[in-house]
Scaffold this motif. Structure first.
Motif, PDB file in Angstrom:
ATOM      1  N   GLY A  24     -24.020  -8.608  18.737  1.00 28.07           N
ATOM      2  CA  GLY A  24     -23.022  -8.513  19.390  1.00 28.07           C
ATOM      3  C   GLY A  24     -22.510  -8.289  20.648  1.00 28.07           C
ATOM      4  O   GLY A  24     -22.877  -7.658  21.468  1.00 28.07           O
ATOM      5  N   ILE A  25     -21.801  -9.868  21.048  1.00 31.32           N
ATOM      6  CA  ILE A  25     -21.055  -9.316  22.647  1.00 31.32           C
ATOM      7  C   ILE A  25     -20.508  -8.741  23.011  1.00 31.32           C
ATOM      8  O   ILE A  25     -20.842  -8.060  24.041  1.00 31.32           O
ATOM      9  CB  ILE A  25     -20.770 -11.060  23.119  1.00 31.32           C
ATOM     10  CG1 ILE A  25     -21.532 -12.163  22.119  1.00 31.32           C
ATOM     11  CG2 ILE A  25     -19.705 -10.962  24.217  1.00 31.32           C
ATOM     12  CD1 ILE A  25     -19.971 -13.636  21.899  1.00 31.32           C
ATOM     13  N   ASN A  51     -22.382  -7.867  12.955  1.00 30.04           N
ATOM     14  CA  ASN A  51     -22.551  -9.201  13.802  1.00 30.04           C
ATOM     15  C   ASN A  51     -23.640  -9.931  13.449  1.00 30.04           C
ATOM     16  O   ASN A  51     -23.577 -11.107  13.262  1.00 30.04           O
ATOM     17  CB  ASN A  51     -22.105  -8.834  14.592  1.00 30.04           C
ATOM     18  CG  ASN A  51     -20.550  -8.410  15.870  1.00 30.04           C
ATOM     19  OD1 ASN A  51     -19.895  -8.724  14.983  1.00 30.04           O
ATOM     20  ND2 ASN A  51     -20.449  -7.492  16.436  1.00 30.04           N
ATOM     21  N   HIS A  94     -20.429 -14.629  17.082  1.00 34.31           N
ATOM     22  CA  HIS A  94     -21.495 -14.020  18.624  1.00 34.31           C
ATOM     23  C   HIS A  94     -22.748 -14.908  18.611  1.00 34.31           C
ATOM     24  O   HIS A  94     -23.391 -14.989  19.503  1.00 34.31           O
ATOM     25  CB  HIS A  94     -21.694 -13.000  17.549  1.00 34.31           C
ATOM     26  CG  HIS A  94     -20.973 -12.030  17.545  1.00 34.31           C
ATOM     27  ND1 HIS A  94     -20.359 -10.454  18.375  1.00 34.31           N
ATOM     28  CD2 HIS A  94     -19.670 -11.568  16.887  1.00 34.31           C
ATOM     29  CE1 HIS A  94     -19.650 -10.553  18.338  1.00 34.31           C
ATOM     30  NE2 HIS A  94     -18.765 -10.364  17.706  1.00 34.31           N
ATOM     31  N   THR A 237     -20.954 -14.797  27.332  1.00 37.96           N
ATOM     32  CA  THR A 237     -19.137 -14.791  26.284  1.00 37.96           C
ATOM     33  C   THR A 237     -19.058 -15.995  26.756  1.00 37.96           C
ATOM     34  O   THR A 237     -17.664 -16.326  25.969  1.00 37.96           O
ATOM     35  CB  THR A 237     -18.080 -13.785  27.422  1.00 37.96           C
ATOM     36  OG1 THR A 237     -18.504 -14.170  28.554  1.00 37.96           O
ATOM     37  CG2 THR A 237     -18.668 -12.377  27.478  1.00 37.96           C
ATOM     38  N   TYR A 240     -18.383 -17.111  22.857  1.00 41.55           N
ATOM     39  CA  TYR A 240     -17.199 -15.980  22.444  1.00 41.55           C
ATOM     40  C   TYR A 240     -16.144 -16.889  23.046  1.00 41.55           C
ATOM     41  O   TYR A 240     -14.838 -16.847  22.708  1.00 41.55           O
ATOM     42  CB  TYR A 240     -17.508 -14.435  23.113  1.00 41.55           C
ATOM     43  CG  TYR A 240     -17.248 -13.229  22.266  1.00 41.55           C
ATOM     44  CD1 TYR A 240     -16.615 -13.713  20.876  1.00 41.55           C
ATOM     45  CD2 TYR A 240     -16.146 -12.627  22.580  1.00 41.55           C
ATOM     46  CE1 TYR A 240     -16.196 -12.656  20.195  1.00 41.55           C
ATOM     47  CE2 TYR A 240     -16.505 -11.327  21.793  1.00 41.55           C
ATOM     48  CZ  TYR A 240     -15.994 -11.491  20.626  1.00 41.55           C
ATOM     49  OH  TYR A 240     -15.661 -10.476  20.061  1.00 41.55           O
TER      50      TYR A 240
END
Length: 340
Positions: A24-25, A51, A94, A237, A240
């Motif tokens: 998970g980011i 995630n 993610h 990210t 994301y």
């Protein structure tokens, strides 16, 4: 004099926490914030499938701990599957590696331990006060609560990033991912914990957006402080950012989990109300957190549901702590970057 020393000692006492996550980011950003916060002592990091599968999430937690220079904190792998329903990851959001396809090298200096549930219970029994910040599905907590409910008498506070009140969902029209992934565990914890759960849901986390301006500011701070934390955040990210643009038309990315840590550190960053909450475990609205805001059911509140958040206050805290700078100076620059 003695009274002054005792008062000073009390101020310096750290609150013990367990971080239960699924990196998970945004979990990674939450871990980074927790690791630079002097008020807390992280007893350990526990991981459940969410995630990403729990075994991969554990490895990702080690990557964050190594980057932050704190590999002395132990990571424990927990549940690989939800309590009842079929497991569905969020790797579309993610990345298959869980960290935005960033290609960060595996950690070889430390390994993930098994037994997250037993670690949670042992810590609750040994420590006088323990708080848990849950950033993923509540599978590990449900299993621990089923195994030894009395251990949770020492639980000081449970903060759960999950659910939503009036906001739309992020994996169905009404459901937030963590509760949707394992609704049975979420419902079990809400109904059996015996203490109010602080629900940090999408109503408030959607206010916490990492924008290109904030990210660029972090990279400038990297240069000034001779660090690479902004570059690291950019690396994990970017995937994301692309996801949020493709699915929501948002330039930036919503970073849900760090707000749960920030709220634990400073509850004044958010506000809400007490209410009874149930989590739907089947049907078209599976995973929905049903908030009885009008007290229709006449049941004792089992949650404190957050409804507003100070986004400027959050980012001021996050950046000032990450770079060891005064919060007021950071705040003034952020006000311009955020057009406030």
């Amino acid at each position: 004099m003695q009274a002054c020393l005792l008062a000073a000692q009390k101020i310096m006492e750290k609150r013990t926490i367990i971080i239960d996550c699924d990196p998970g980011i945004d979990d990674s950003l939450a871990l980074m914030l927790a690791l630079v916060s002097p008020e807390i002592r992280i007893a350990g990091v526990t991981v459940a499938s969410g995630n990403v599968p729990a075994d991969l999430g554990g490895k990702n937690a080690l990557k964050i701990l190594k980057f932050m220079g704190q590999l002395d904190i132990l990571v424990y792998q927990g549940a690989m599957v939800p309590l009842k329903r079929e497991y569905i990851s969020a790797q579309d959001t993610h990345g298959m590696d869980g960290l935005g396809e960033s290609g960060i090298s595996e950690v070889t200096e430390a390994s993930v331990h098994l037994g997250a549930v037993d670690f949670i219970l042992d810590t609750l029994k040994k420590e006088e006060k323990v708080s848990i910040i849950a950033l993923g599905p509540l599978t590990n907590l449900a299993l621990a609560l089923k195994k030894d409910p009395l251990a949770f008498q020492n639980l000081e506070m449970l903060v759960s990033m999950g659910g939503c009140f009036k906001s739309y969902g992020n994996c169905s029209p009404v459901a937030e991912y963590n509760y949707w992934c394992d609704p049975d565990s979420a419902e079990y914890v809400y109904q059996n914990l015996g203490k109010k759960i602080h629900m940090v849901g999408l109503d408030v986390t959607r206010k916490i957006v990492l924008t290109p301006n904030i990210l660029e500011y972090m990279k400038r701070l990297d240069q000034e402080e001779h660090q690479n934390r902004g570059a690291f955040v950019e690396a994990i990210t970017r995937f994301y950012f692309d996801f949020h643009w493709n699915y929501e038309g948002l330039i930036g990315c919503v970073v849900n989990d760090p707000l749960a840590v920030a709220y634990f550190l400073n509850p004044k960053l958010c506000g809400g109300f007490d209410a009874y909450v149930a989590v739907e475990t089947g049907g078209i609205s599976i995973g929905q957190s049903v908030v009885d805001s009008m007290d229709f059911w006449k049941k004792k509140p089992n949650a404190h549901v957050l409804t507003w958040a100070d986004s400027l206050g959050f980012w001021s805290m996050f950046l000032s702590r990450l770079y060891g700078r005064g919060e007021e100076g950071i705040r003034q620059i952020l006000k311009e970057l955020m057009n406030l």
